[in-house]
Structures are given as C-alpha cells and as structure tokens.
Scaffold this motif. Sequence first.
Motif, PDB file in Angstrom:
ATOM      1  N   ALA A 128       0.829  -1.207   0.000  1.00  0.00           N
ATOM      2  CA  ALA A 128       0.000   0.000   0.000  1.00  0.00           C
ATOM      3  C   ALA A 128       0.867   1.263   0.000  1.00  0.00           C
ATOM      4  O   ALA A 128       0.475   2.295  -0.564  1.00  0.00           O
ATOM      5  N   ASP A 129       2.061   1.188   0.596  1.00  0.00           N
ATOM      6  CA  ASP A 129       2.946   2.349   0.630  1.00  0.00           C
ATOM      7  C   ASP A 129       3.423   2.724  -0.771  1.00  0.00           C
ATOM      8  O   ASP A 129       3.587   3.910  -1.098  1.00  0.00           O
ATOM      9  N   TYR A 130       3.664   1.707  -1.627  1.00  0.00           N
ATOM     10  CA  TYR A 130       4.000   1.995  -3.028  1.00  0.00           C
ATOM     11  C   TYR A 130       2.878   2.817  -3.673  1.00  0.00           C
ATOM     12  O   TYR A 130       3.130   3.794  -4.377  1.00  0.00           O
ATOM     13  N   VAL A 131       1.647   2.368  -3.449  1.00  0.00           N
ATOM     14  CA  VAL A 131       0.493   2.996  -4.084  1.00  0.00           C
ATOM     15  C   VAL A 131       0.319   4.420  -3.568  1.00  0.00           C
ATOM     16  O   VAL A 131       0.010   5.342  -4.333  1.00  0.00           O
ATOM     17  N   LYS A 132       0.541   4.608  -2.277  1.00  0.00           N
ATOM     18  CA  LYS A 132       0.432   5.953  -1.703  1.00  0.00           C
ATOM     19  C   LYS A 132       1.449   6.903  -2.341  1.00  0.00           C
ATOM     20  O   LYS A 132       1.216   8.110  -2.454  1.00  0.00           O
ATOM     21  N   GLN A 133       2.580   6.348  -2.794  1.00  0.00           N
ATOM     22  CA  GLN A 133       3.614   7.159  -3.441  1.00  0.00           C
ATOM     23  C   GLN A 133       3.378   7.362  -4.938  1.00  0.00           C
ATOM     24  O   GLN A 133       4.164   8.043  -5.589  1.00  0.00           O
ATOM     25  N   GLY A 134       2.331   6.742  -5.479  1.00  0.00           N
ATOM     26  CA  GLY A 134       2.004   7.002  -6.876  1.00  0.00           C
ATOM     27  C   GLY A 134       1.979   5.804  -7.800  1.00  0.00           C
ATOM     28  O   GLY A 134       1.783   5.968  -9.016  1.00  0.00           O
ATOM     29  N   ALA A 135       2.169   4.598  -7.298  1.00  0.00           N
ATOM     30  CA  ALA A 135       2.133   3.419  -8.169  1.00  0.00           C
ATOM     31  C   ALA A 135       0.729   3.212  -8.734  1.00  0.00           C
ATOM     32  O   ALA A 135      -0.249   3.220  -7.991  1.00  0.00           O
ATOM     33  N   GLN A 136       0.660   3.001 -10.043  1.00  0.00           N
ATOM     34  CA  GLN A 136      -0.626   2.801 -10.718  1.00  0.00           C
ATOM     35  C   GLN A 136      -0.916   1.341 -11.015  1.00  0.00           C
ATOM     36  O   GLN A 136      -2.035   0.989 -11.343  1.00  0.00           O
ATOM     37  N   PHE A 137       0.104   0.505 -10.939  1.00  0.00           N
ATOM     38  CA  PHE A 137      -0.094  -0.941 -10.970  1.00  0.00           C
ATOM     39  C   PHE A 137       1.050  -1.592 -10.221  1.00  0.00           C
ATOM     40  O   PHE A 137       2.062  -0.948  -9.911  1.00  0.00           O
ATOM     41  N   ILE A 138       0.886  -2.858  -9.897  1.00  0.00           N
ATOM     42  CA  ILE A 138       1.848  -3.597  -9.074  1.00  0.00           C
ATOM     43  C   ILE A 138       2.537  -4.652  -9.942  1.00  0.00           C
ATOM     44  O   ILE A 138       1.871  -5.442 -10.613  1.00  0.00           O
ATOM     45  N   ALA A 139       3.866  -4.644  -9.936  1.00  0.00           N
ATOM     46  CA  ALA A 139       4.645  -5.673 -10.636  1.00  0.00           C
ATOM     47  C   ALA A 139       5.317  -6.560  -9.598  1.00  0.00           C
ATOM     48  O   ALA A 139       6.176  -6.084  -8.844  1.00  0.00           O
ATOM     49  N   ILE A 140       4.907  -7.809  -9.538  1.00  0.00           N
ATOM     50  CA  ILE A 140       5.518  -8.761  -8.604  1.00  0.00           C
ATOM     51  C   ILE A 140       6.522  -9.620  -9.363  1.00  0.00           C
ATOM     52  O   ILE A 140       6.175 -10.278 -10.345  1.00  0.00           O
ATOM     53  N   MET A 141       7.766  -9.586  -8.915  1.00  0.00           N
ATOM     54  CA  MET A 141       8.841 -10.399  -9.491  1.00  0.00           C
ATOM     55  C   MET A 141       9.216 -11.457  -8.463  1.00  0.00           C
ATOM     56  O   MET A 141       9.604 -11.109  -7.341  1.00  0.00           O
ATOM     57  N   THR A 142       9.114 -12.715  -8.845  1.00  0.00           N
ATOM     58  CA  THR A 142       9.346 -13.759  -7.848  1.00  0.00           C
ATOM     59  C   THR A 142      10.013 -14.973  -8.466  1.00  0.00           C
ATOM     60  O   THR A 142      10.052 -15.135  -9.696  1.00  0.00           O
ATOM     61  N   ASN A 143      10.550 -15.811  -7.604  1.00  0.00           N
ATOM     62  CA  ASN A 143      11.131 -17.085  -8.014  1.00  0.00           C
ATOM     63  C   ASN A 143      10.642 -18.137  -7.025  1.00  0.00           C
ATOM     64  O   ASN A 143      11.231 -18.326  -5.963  1.00  0.00           O
ATOM     65  N   ASP A 144       9.543 -18.777  -7.356  1.00  0.00           N
ATOM     66  CA  ASP A 144       8.938 -19.766  -6.458  1.00  0.00           C
ATOM     67  C   ASP A 144       9.417 -21.179  -6.749  1.00  0.00           C
ATOM     68  O   ASP A 144       8.912 -22.145  -6.165  1.00  0.00           O
ATOM     69  N   GLY A 145      10.397 -21.306  -7.658  1.00  0.00           N
ATOM     70  CA  GLY A 145      10.886 -22.633  -8.025  1.00  0.00           C
ATOM     71  C   GLY A 145      11.616 -23.348  -6.903  1.00  0.00           C
ATOM     72  O   GLY A 145      11.751 -24.569  -6.928  1.00  0.00           O
ATOM     73  N   TRP A 146      12.103 -22.583  -5.888  1.00  0.00           N
ATOM     74  CA  TRP A 146      12.808 -23.208  -4.757  1.00  0.00           C
ATOM     75  C   TRP A 146      11.913 -24.200  -4.033  1.00  0.00           C
ATOM     76  O   TRP A 146      12.393 -25.162  -3.438  1.00  0.00           O
ATOM     77  N   TRP A 147      10.590 -23.983  -4.067  1.00  0.00           N
ATOM     78  CA  TRP A 147       9.672 -24.791  -3.275  1.00  0.00           C
ATOM     79  C   TRP A 147       9.206 -26.047  -4.017  1.00  0.00           C
ATOM     80  O   TRP A 147       8.548 -26.897  -3.442  1.00  0.00           O
ATOM     81  N   GLY A 148       9.510 -26.111  -5.315  1.00  0.00           N
ATOM     82  CA  GLY A 148       9.032 -27.239  -6.102  1.00  0.00           C
ATOM     83  C   GLY A 148       7.543 -27.131  -6.384  1.00  0.00           C
ATOM     84  O   GLY A 148       6.901 -26.112  -6.126  1.00  0.00           O
ATOM     85  N   ASN A 149       6.989 -28.191  -6.912  1.00  0.00           N
ATOM     86  CA  ASN A 149       5.569 -28.209  -7.288  1.00  0.00           C
ATOM     87  C   ASN A 149       4.713 -28.501  -6.052  1.00  0.00           C
ATOM     88  O   ASN A 149       4.131 -29.573  -5.894  1.00  0.00           O
ATOM     89  N   THR A 150       4.656 -27.505  -5.158  1.00  0.00           N
ATOM     90  CA  THR A 150       3.917 -27.644  -3.901  1.00  0.00           C
ATOM     91  C   THR A 150       2.852 -26.558  -3.817  1.00  0.00           C
ATOM     92  O   THR A 150       2.755 -25.683  -4.684  1.00  0.00           O
ATOM     93  N   SER A 151       2.082 -26.581  -2.752  1.00  0.00           N
ATOM     94  CA  SER A 151       1.035 -25.574  -2.581  1.00  0.00           C
ATOM     95  C   SER A 151       1.601 -24.197  -2.284  1.00  0.00           C
ATOM     96  O   SER A 151       0.889 -23.199  -2.364  1.00  0.00           O
ATOM     97  N   GLY A 152       2.892 -24.106  -1.960  1.00  0.00           N
ATOM     98  CA  GLY A 152       3.499 -22.813  -1.663  1.00  0.00           C
ATOM     99  C   GLY A 152       3.369 -21.840  -2.822  1.00  0.00           C
ATOM    100  O   GLY A 152       3.032 -20.661  -2.627  1.00  0.00           O
ATOM    101  N   LYS A 153       3.624 -22.291  -4.026  1.00  0.00           N
ATOM    102  CA  LYS A 153       3.550 -21.411  -5.194  1.00  0.00           C
ATOM    103  C   LYS A 153       2.117 -20.948  -5.429  1.00  0.00           C
ATOM    104  O   LYS A 153       1.873 -19.804  -5.845  1.00  0.00           O
ATOM    105  N   ASN A 154       1.136 -21.826  -5.161  1.00  0.00           N
ATOM    106  CA  ASN A 154      -0.272 -21.457  -5.335  1.00  0.00           C
ATOM    107  C   ASN A 154      -0.718 -20.454  -4.283  1.00  0.00           C
ATOM    108  O   ASN A 154      -1.448 -19.497  -4.582  1.00  0.00           O
ATOM    109  N   GLN A 155      -0.295 -20.667  -3.040  1.00  0.00           N
ATOM    110  CA  GLN A 155      -0.635 -19.721  -1.975  1.00  0.00           C
ATOM    111  C   GLN A 155      -0.069 -18.338  -2.282  1.00  0.00           C
ATOM    112  O   GLN A 155      -0.755 -17.326  -2.117  1.00  0.00           O
ATOM    113  N   HIS A 156       1.171 -18.305  -2.761  1.00  0.00           N
ATOM    114  CA  HIS A 156       1.810 -17.028  -3.067  1.00  0.00           C
ATOM    115  C   HIS A 156       1.020 -16.270  -4.146  1.00  0.00           C
ATOM    116  O   HIS A 156       0.834 -15.051  -4.056  1.00  0.00           O
TER     117      HIS A 156
END
Length: 559
Positions: A440-468
């Motif tokens: 929310a702090d990004y948005v308060k500073q003027g962000a008009q959309f959110i870009a999430i960059m992630t690497n969920d491959g460490w967890w393998g094919n588990t529910s962790g990637k889906n939860q994220h």
Amino acid sequence: MLNRVINKKNHSSPVKQNQLLALLSAFILWLAWPPTPLTSPILLVALVPLLLAVEHIIQSDQTKKGAKVFWLCAPVFFLWNAACTYWIFNSLSSAMPVGIAVLVILLPFGTATLFMTSCFWLYYRLRRMTTRIWSYIGLTCFWIGYEFLYQSWDAPFPWMTLGNGFAQSHQLVQWYEYTGVYGGTLWVLIANILIFETYKSLISSKNIEPVKMERGGVRLLYASVLFVFIPMLISLVLYFSHQEKSNPANVVVVQPNVDPYMKYTLNPIVQIQNLIHLSDSIGQANTEYFIWPETAIPDFSNEDAIRSNINYVAIRSFLNKYKNGNVVSGIESYVLYDCAKTYTARLDTISGKYADSFNAAIQIENSADVQFYHKSKLVPGVETLPFASVLGFLKPVFAKLGGATGRYGKQERASVFYSQSGIGVAPVICYESIWGGYVADYVKQGAQFIAIMTNDGWWGNTSGKNQHLEYAKLRAIETRRWVARSANTGISAFINQRGDVVKQSQWWVSAALKEDINLNDQLTFYVQHGDYIAYAGWFGCGLFGMILFIGVFRRKEVF
C-alpha cells in the motif's frame, strides 16, 4: 461433526474428548486454507471446537489448568502451520541434510506455534480475572497483536495471518479495500466467538454457563448469522458493482522457466537472450512494460557502472523497437563505498572498498535513465540472518540455500519506478507481496499498478507457489490496482482490480503473457490509513497485558 465429538463424552475421558475437539479445529483450519477451493468460509467456525475444549478445562475442577490449556492448543497450531507451509521444508531439504533442515524449519513453525498458543493461554488468564466478554476482547487483541508483531520483528513470516485465508474466496472480502487482511482476521475471531457462544446456549450444557444476554440464545443466533453473512453480502455488492476506469497500458510478463538450483551454472548471456526472445514474441508497438522475474539478470552487477554492463546494453538494444517500452526486472547488484557506509557492507580485500549486495529490481528504458529498488523485506536465513547476535553460528547452514546470509543490504521504504510517459509501477520482489501495508505504501507514493517479481521454483511443485499467487489477489483488492506477476518457473499471472486472475501460466514451462491493464490513480481507504486495525489490536494487547501484570500482584478480579 462437533456433536459427534461431544457425544463421545460418555465413552471417553474428558482429556481425550478435548484432544479430539482440538484436532478437529486443526483439521478445519487446514481445510479452509488456500489453495483448497471453496472452503475459506469455514474459517469462521474453525476455532469453535478449540474454544469449547478450552472452556471444558476452565470449567473443570482440574489443577494446573493454564498448562493444560497451553499443551492442548500447541499441537493444533503446530499441525496447522506444518500442514499449510510444509513446502518450506521442501526447499530446505533439497539444499542441506534432512536433519539440519528439520532443525531450521522449527524456527518459523515453533515461533508461530508459541505465539498462537500464548494468545489462548493469555485468554485463559484473563478469564480468571475478568468477565467473559472482556476476555474475548482480550483474545482478539492478543491475536491481532501477535500477527502484527510477527510481520514486524527480526524474523517476519506473516504467511499465516488469518485474513490471508480468504484469498481463495476473494469475492467475499472485497471490503479489504477498507480494512486490509486484518479486517479478515477480526471477522474470523469475532465470528468464531459468537458462534461458540451460540452453540453453548443452544445445547444448554450443564457444564458451561453461556453469556447472559437479553433473549438469550435466539439473540445470539441472530447476531452470529448477521455477523457472518452481512460482510459477505457487502463484499458481493462491491465485487459486482466495481467498475474499472478505462486507462489502458499494454504489459507483458515473462516466465523463463530456469531451474533455480541450476541458474548460476548457466550462461548469463544466454538467459538474457531467452528473456528477450520471449518478450519479443508477444510484444507490440504500444507495449509499455516488460516484467521479468526475480534475479532474472543473474550476474552481480555494479550499479554505478550499469550502463557499460553487457546485459544492460542487450536490453537497451531490444527496447529500440518499443518507443515507450520499459523492462522491469529482478537483478542481483552491488554498490561500492570507500568506508563501511551501512552495517551490511563488507570489505573487499582485493579492491580495498566496501561492498553492499542487493536482491534488487531495475527499470531500463529508452533513455540513459536507470532506476534501482533494493528489496526491503528480506527472507530470514537466505537473505538476512535474524537475531544475528544469537544465531550467527547458522550462517554456513543458510548459505547453502544460495543466499548471502546476513550480507544483503536493503532500503527501508518502498519506492516507485516511473516511466518516461509518467506511469508509476510498484516493483515488489517475491516475499514482499505478503505485506499489505508495505505494498500500500508503493500505491500511496504514486504506483498505478503492481509488478511482482518472484522465483517460487525453490519450493518445487507444492502448494506454496499457489498460496503465493492467491495472496497477490488480496493486494489487488486492498489497493484496487492490477497486478502483473512474473514468476521464474510459475505461476505468472495478471490479476485485475477485483482480485480476479484474468490470465495465468502453467507451472514449469517457458511462457509470456500480455494484457491491456487499467492504470488507477485513486487511493483506497486502506491505502490512505494503513493497518489501523493492527495498531488498535497492538494497543489493546498492551492494555490487557498490563491488566494481567497488575493482576499477578493484586490477585483480585477486575472489571
């Protein structure tokens, strides 16, 4: 199901009956949690069996009731945490011996269990000193206080915040734009308490004295029904009535599908060319943003010399055909100092300078301007060592996960990338996306959309990637911003302002997605006011803590 457990009373000991009730709560909590579909609403009754078991202990003539309450609750919360976040072990065990991985994983599992259990133990202590209603208020404050502490201390892991549990049923919590996830936590706690009291009054148990209210159980029943269904109704109205203001921007997200355990053995130039190829395969003349995943630029790059970096030159060349194009990518970078400018800077004996390393994001555009963001919410163990003065001996263990334990620098506050055309984007790196207030702090500073960059491959094919992925839907609702999510091995996605996943990739495939998203400049109530519910809970936690402290010495009832 609850009645079946209660009906076993004549055939089993009270201790066994209470254990069965507690295990029932653990099962419901697990069943309600993402990514299991359609089950989120049962969070509103998940704690009822546990509350009933605790009440049995309170009303019994047993000794050492406090200890019994503690050891009744501890297995519930340990099992719930372990069943929902088992994938943490999956990532650890692939990088270190199983025995060491088990010891390391006890930090998040053990601390979460201790905090959650302590909330119920403190509730029991309040019951000895105050009225039932004040004790319920205390329990609610203690729980919200724990959740706020757990996202703020040196080893933060707010993955299991109760309000996150509705991510799979985001249509029911559209009012998060006013409350954030702590509104969901508050809803769960109060609903469980009301339903518990309603159940007690309806069964008229001779061992349990219900709260005395005008018109008794009937009024409690009405209150429970209204408290459960009115928020759902309000949310559905918000969901179906929400209209996005048309302000389109074409965005591409890229999923290169690089095995994270092999990433640093592969040629970096080949990886960059693959990212460019995937981007170019669906890019169009008016594409504004290409989003690449966390550490997509794998070489440690000197930020002060970035314009001469071979990867930067290749990306600039790629952008020549996109007039307003920008690449926002994860990168591992460093900055050199003449002295130890920060506590994370380390002396490079070869150059004689101090270096700060960062898990960072970079924005490259069709100009000489380059913007960097340094990840702020660092992963305990892999990127920073929590309680370093105590746990310093674990550095070699965590280092096996590929991180620079205790060495990554960070910036204290979110910052926004701006394009030449004036578009503001929030560069959110991986783990940071589970902090509603931080995003929310990004948005308060003027962000008009959110870009999430992630690497969920460490967890393998588990529910962790889906939860994220599911949690990202809550950030969209809280801020009413589109989310463009680029995940190295999946799941990449576009999420609209209502939290709907509009497009998504498959797991463990190379892919590129594009979408015309709507930019938004308006600020939600939550963005403007932040985690005010958490602050109120923290204040109440301190107040009730003082009451308990005073009561230890006065040993007399208050309220």
